[in-house]
Design a protein around this motif. Structure first.
Motif, short mmCIF file in Angstrom:
data_model
loop_
_atom_site.label_atom_id
_atom_site.label_comp_id
_atom_site.label_asym_id
_atom_site.label_seq_id
_atom_site.Cartn_x
_atom_site.Cartn_y
_atom_site.Cartn_z
N MET A 1 0.85 -1.20 0.00
CA MET A 1 0.00 0.00 0.00
C MET A 1 0.88 1.24 0.00
N ILE A 2 0.65 2.14 -0.95
CA ILE A 2 1.44 3.37 -1.05
C ILE A 2 0.62 4.54 -0.53
N VAL A 3 1.17 5.22 0.47
CA VAL A 3 0.51 6.37 1.06
C VAL A 3 1.26 7.64 0.70
N LEU A 4 0.56 8.62 0.19
CA LEU A 4 1.14 9.93 -0.03
C LEU A 4 0.87 10.78 1.21
N GLY A 5 1.94 11.28 1.83
CA GLY A 5 1.81 12.11 3.03
C GLY A 5 2.08 13.57 2.72
N ILE A 6 1.35 14.45 3.39
CA ILE A 6 1.51 15.89 3.20
C ILE A 6 1.70 16.54 4.56
N GLU A 7 2.74 17.34 4.71
CA GLU A 7 3.04 18.01 5.97
C GLU A 7 3.25 19.51 5.74
N THR A 8 2.36 20.34 6.30
CA THR A 8 2.48 21.80 6.19
C THR A 8 2.05 22.46 7.50
N SER A 9 2.49 21.94 8.63
CA SER A 9 2.01 22.47 9.90
C SER A 9 2.71 23.76 10.32
N CYS A 10 3.93 23.99 9.80
CA CYS A 10 4.66 25.21 10.17
C CYS A 10 5.23 25.85 8.92
N ASP A 11 6.55 25.96 8.79
CA ASP A 11 7.12 26.64 7.62
C ASP A 11 7.59 25.68 6.55
N GLU A 12 7.61 24.37 6.84
CA GLU A 12 8.03 23.40 5.83
C GLU A 12 6.86 23.01 4.92
N THR A 13 7.19 22.66 3.70
CA THR A 13 6.24 22.04 2.77
C THR A 13 6.81 20.68 2.43
N GLY A 14 6.19 19.63 2.97
CA GLY A 14 6.72 18.29 2.78
C GLY A 14 5.72 17.35 2.13
N ILE A 15 6.18 16.56 1.20
CA ILE A 15 5.36 15.52 0.60
C ILE A 15 6.20 14.26 0.48
N SER B 1 14.31 33.64 9.17
CA SER B 1 15.42 33.85 10.10
C SER B 1 15.71 35.33 10.33
N LYS B 2 15.51 36.14 9.31
CA LYS B 2 15.80 37.56 9.49
C LYS B 2 14.78 38.26 10.37
N TYR B 3 13.64 37.61 10.61
CA TYR B 3 12.62 38.16 11.50
C TYR B 3 12.72 37.59 12.91
N GLY B 4 13.59 36.61 13.12
CA GLY B 4 13.76 36.01 14.44
C GLY B 4 12.70 34.99 14.79
N GLY B 5 11.95 34.52 13.80
CA GLY B 5 10.90 33.53 14.05
C GLY B 5 10.04 33.38 12.82
N VAL B 6 9.16 32.38 12.85
CA VAL B 6 8.29 32.11 11.71
C VAL B 6 7.17 33.13 11.64
N ILE B 7 7.00 33.74 10.47
CA ILE B 7 5.88 34.65 10.21
C ILE B 7 4.79 33.83 9.53
N PRO B 8 3.67 33.57 10.21
CA PRO B 8 2.66 32.65 9.66
C PRO B 8 2.16 33.01 8.27
N GLU B 9 1.92 34.30 8.02
CA GLU B 9 1.39 34.70 6.72
C GLU B 9 2.39 34.41 5.59
N GLY C 1 20.75 34.57 16.88
CA GLY C 1 20.01 34.40 15.64
C GLY C 1 18.93 33.35 15.77
N TYR C 2 18.40 32.94 14.62
CA TYR C 2 17.29 31.98 14.55
C TYR C 2 17.56 31.00 13.42
N PRO C 3 17.21 29.71 13.61
CA PRO C 3 16.64 29.07 14.80
C PRO C 3 17.67 28.87 15.90
N GLY C 4 17.21 28.89 17.14
CA GLY C 4 18.14 28.92 18.26
C GLY C 4 18.77 27.60 18.64
#
Length: 329
Positions: free
Chosen positions: A1-15, A37-45, A176-179
């Motif tokens: 069985m082949i499962v395609l997984g999708i991960e976008t909970s934070c700043d990564e785009t993973g498949i 990193s230049k903002y010192g953290g993840v900007i959700p938008e 800096g970031y990430p710490g």
């Protein structure tokens, strides 16, 4: 069985594409970390906008790397939460569209539970039930895992997550970031016993609190900071040691209370070499087998999503195109 997984909970785009819950055919991750990193953290938008722009390309890259056709996919799995609302919406919306277009079933999975399952992708001798620690930028929790459809919370952070504390202390120190990686690198040249910090103030014996140590570092720097790299290294080492101490002690206590002989560790902080060494050593002294995923699977990725989804689907878990995001655990 082949499962395609999708991960976008934070700043990564993973498949990813995972076969039978254990064999990774492809695991493609694109991160917008350098922009944040230049903002010192993840900007959700910013994160969700870039995920929206990149997710189709990441999908095509994963299909190509796995050397399969879209029709070969048996199940579309996606992180439904917890995470950033806009980012989760991108992943879930793409998953729905893909499942509809391919005529395949869809299943939403818990991001934190996926981090535990990452160990199954790397080790073949794990026995359940067991205790699991997930330590990351957004979560610090202990679980009792009867199986991956029955996971009980034993304790969790009452304020800042462990990885969040690393990020905030690194910012206070001007690193800096990430710490996490920055503090770990600096700590290698420091005296971890130079400064005494404590992580305390929790309601339960298996809960965590990291806001106090962050404030303690702030006050220490305000009152006593010396302008030398060695002193900064001592501070980094002492902070890291205090955090590692509490993670190790409470994880081993949880194993003792549940009479568990296996301990699984996941999340971004699981990549920390000091934590790995201390937990493996402490667990060995207690005759507990301690497991960590490969470093790349400690970070947010879609292989863990595809893996746990296979198990849950086989256990009868089902979703449909009305699947919604879930912001909390």
């Amino acid at each position: 069985m082949i499962v395609l997984g999708i991960e976008t909970s934070c700043d990564e785009t993973g498949i990813s594409l995972v076969k039978d819950g254990k064999v990774i055919l492809a695991n493609v991750v694109v991160s917008s970390l350098k922009i944040h990193s230049k903002y010192g953290g993840v900007i959700p938008e910013i994160a969700s906008r870039l995920q929206l722009e990149s997710i189709a390309g990441v999908y095509r890259a994963a299909i190509k790397k796995a050397e399969i056709k879209p029709a070969d996919i048996d199940l579309v799995a996606v992180t439904k939460g917890p995470g950033l609302p806009g980012s989760l919406l991108v992943g879930v919306s793409f998953a729905k569209a893909l499942a509809l277009s391919l005529g395949k079933p869809i299943l939403g999975v818990n991001h934190v539970h996926s981090h535990i399952y990452a160990n199954i992708l790397c080790h073949r001798d794990i026995k359940l039930p067991c205790v699991a620690l997930v330590a990351s930028g957004g979560h610090t929790s202990l679980f009792y895992v009867k199986d991956f459809s029955n996971i009980q919370v034993l304790g969790q952070t009452q304020d800042d997550a462990c990885g969040e504390a690393f990020d905030k202390v690194a910012k206070i120190m001007g690193l800096g970031y990430p710490g996490g990686p920055l503090i770990e690198k600096l700590a290698k040249n420091g005296n971890k016993r130079k400064i005494k910090f404590a992580c305390s103030g929790t309601r339960g014996q298996l809960d965590f609190s990291f806001s106090g140590i962050k404030t303690a570092v702030l006050y220490y720097l305000r009152d006593k900071r010396q302008k030398t790299k060695s002193k900064d290294a001592d501070l980094a080492a002492s902070f890291q040691e205090s955090v590692v101490n509490v993670l190790v002690s409470k994880s081993l206590l949880a194993c003792k209370l549940k009479n568990a002989k296996h301990l699984l560790v996941g999340g971004g902080v699981a990549a920390n070499s000091s934590l790995r060494q201390r937990l493996i050593s402490g667990a060995g002294d207690s005759r507990i087998d301690c497991f960590f995923p490969a470093i790349d699977l400690c970070m947010d990725n879609a292989a863990m999503v595809g893996g746990i989804a296979y198990f849950l689907y086989k256990q009868g878990a089902r979703d449909n195109l009305y699947l919604n995001t879930q912001l909390n655990n």
